[in-house]
Enzyme design. Structure first.
Site, PDB file in Angstrom:
ATOM      1  N   GLY A  42     -10.731  20.687  -1.924  1.00  0.00           N
ATOM      2  CA  GLY A  42     -11.626  19.671  -1.386  1.00  0.00           C
ATOM      3  C   GLY A  42     -12.919  20.270  -0.879  1.00  0.00           C
ATOM      4  CB  ALA A  43     -14.475  23.535  -1.557  1.00  0.00           C
ATOM      5  N   GLY A  46     -17.575  17.424   3.024  1.00  0.00           N
ATOM      6  CA  GLY A  46     -16.898  17.263   4.301  1.00  0.00           C
ATOM      7  C   GLY A  46     -16.295  18.521   4.886  1.00  0.00           C
ATOM      8  N   GLY A  48     -13.845  20.489   3.811  1.00  0.00           N
ATOM      9  CA  GLY A  48     -13.650  21.606   2.891  1.00  0.00           C
ATOM     10  C   GLY A  48     -14.928  22.388   2.679  1.00  0.00           C
ATOM     11  CE1 TYR A 198      -1.623   2.635  -0.583  1.00  0.00           C
ATOM     12  CE2 TYR A 198      -3.156   0.824  -0.199  1.00  0.00           C
ATOM     13  CZ  TYR A 198      -2.891   2.182  -0.280  1.00  0.00           C
ATOM     14  OH  TYR A 198      -3.903   3.084  -0.061  1.00  0.00           O
TER      15      TYR A 198
END
Length: 321
Positions: A42-43, A46, A48, A198
């Site tokens: 997730g770099a 945000g 990451g 859900y």
């Protein structure tokens, strides 16, 4: 009528992890990470992105992992603009695709790089039921299954690095105090494939129970094995990222003092990743640089075993397909 942040978190605003304004830069100001190699999922944005920036600034060799290579190129450019001698590499990774996870791990092994730190950070918030190509709810696949598979594929490398270097290898799962907002029983496995069951906040919460349980089960197993590798989970707080904005958008009120910047949110993640005083600590959950107790579901060995078995069976089926 909109749902308040107090309602979502049982009236406990402290659970947002807004108790400190320290940044990841400040956490690491006296540390040198030269010689360490880290993978950050997730770099591309945000938390990451900020974790990768700080790790590279302190001297670590950082692998930026995410789906969008073009965005990772932008992140790499920003990091090297600030730290010209930064050691940063890009590798594409789709946590919802088990073949992508396997290919990532195999390519990483071919590079003959060590692996001191695996930051399982990639995340998403889906307001509506969003199935992956395999029909599984996307937050569970991203946060839990994808990171489980990546960790298992790279476990031998983590152990090998620790044994050869004498330096403890660490695995960090990005958990969340949102795990306290989940389905009855903690995890509703039927809701992973049934849109009628859900609910967005509960689905996010159960995925974070999954992350905390993975850290607990894997961390305790590693300790039992006597290897020099640990696994823990860390809560960043309520953070002003694209995920955070989506999570706390219309109908939800959050007081500004409880909202962290990405620089502040990354502080606890980086603390758990590199703090010397946490050597040997494994299977725990941290918020604001303190160990905290997750709820009864995220502490349950029985539920932890179910999560591990679910992930193991799913990954084995897909990897062997």
């Amino acid at each position: 009528m909109g749902q308040s942040i107090g309602t979502l978190f049982g009236g406990n605003l402290n659970s947002l992890g807004g108790g400190t304004s320290i940044t990841a830069d400040e956490v690491t100001k006296n540390l040198s990470l030269n010689g360490l190699t880290a993978i950050v999922t997730g770099a591309s944005s945000g938390l990451g992105k900020e974790c990768a920036r700080v790790l590279a600034k302190r001297g670590a060799y950082v692998i930026l992992a995410a789906r969008r290579v073009s965005v990772l190129e932008e992140v790499k450019a920003l990091i090297t603009a600030e730290t010209p001698n930064a050691k940063v590499e890009i590798m594409p990774l789709d946590l919802c695709d088990m073949k992508s996870v396997h290919q990532f791990a195999e390519e990483y092994k071919r590079k003959n790089l060590p692996l001191n730190l695996l930051m399982n950070n990639g995340g998403i918030f889906a307001k509506h039921f969003t199935p992956t190509a395999d029909g599984i709810e996307v937050m569970w696949m991203t946060h839990v299954v994808g990171h489980y598979a990546l960790t298992m594929c790279l476990m031998d490398k983590l152990k090998e690095t620790a044994a050869q270097s004498g330096v403890e290898s660490r695995i960090v799962f990005t958990g969340s105090e949102a795990h306290r907002v989940a389905y009855e029983g903690g995890i509703n496995f039927d809701a992973l494939t049934d849109p009628s069951k859900y609910t967005a906040y509960q689905a996010y919460g159960q995925s974070k129970i999954g992350d905390i349980l993975l850290a607990k089960m894997i961390g305790e197993q590693l300790k039992a094995e006597g290897v020099n590798v640990v696994a823990n989970a860390a809560h960043p707080g309520a953070v002003k990222t694209s995920l955070g904005k989506n999570f706390f958008e219309k109908g939800t009120t959050v007081s500004k003092p409880f909202i962290k910047s990405p620089e502040q949110g990354a502080a606890n993640l980086i603390y758990v990743a590199v703090a010397p005083e946490l050597e040997g600590v494994s299977g725990k959950f941290f918020s604001d640089m303190k160990e905290v107790n997750p709820n009864k579901y995220a502490s349950s060995p029985e539920l932890g075993q179910k999560v591990m078995k679910w992930c193991e069976d799913f990954v084995a089926k897909k990897m062997n397909a």
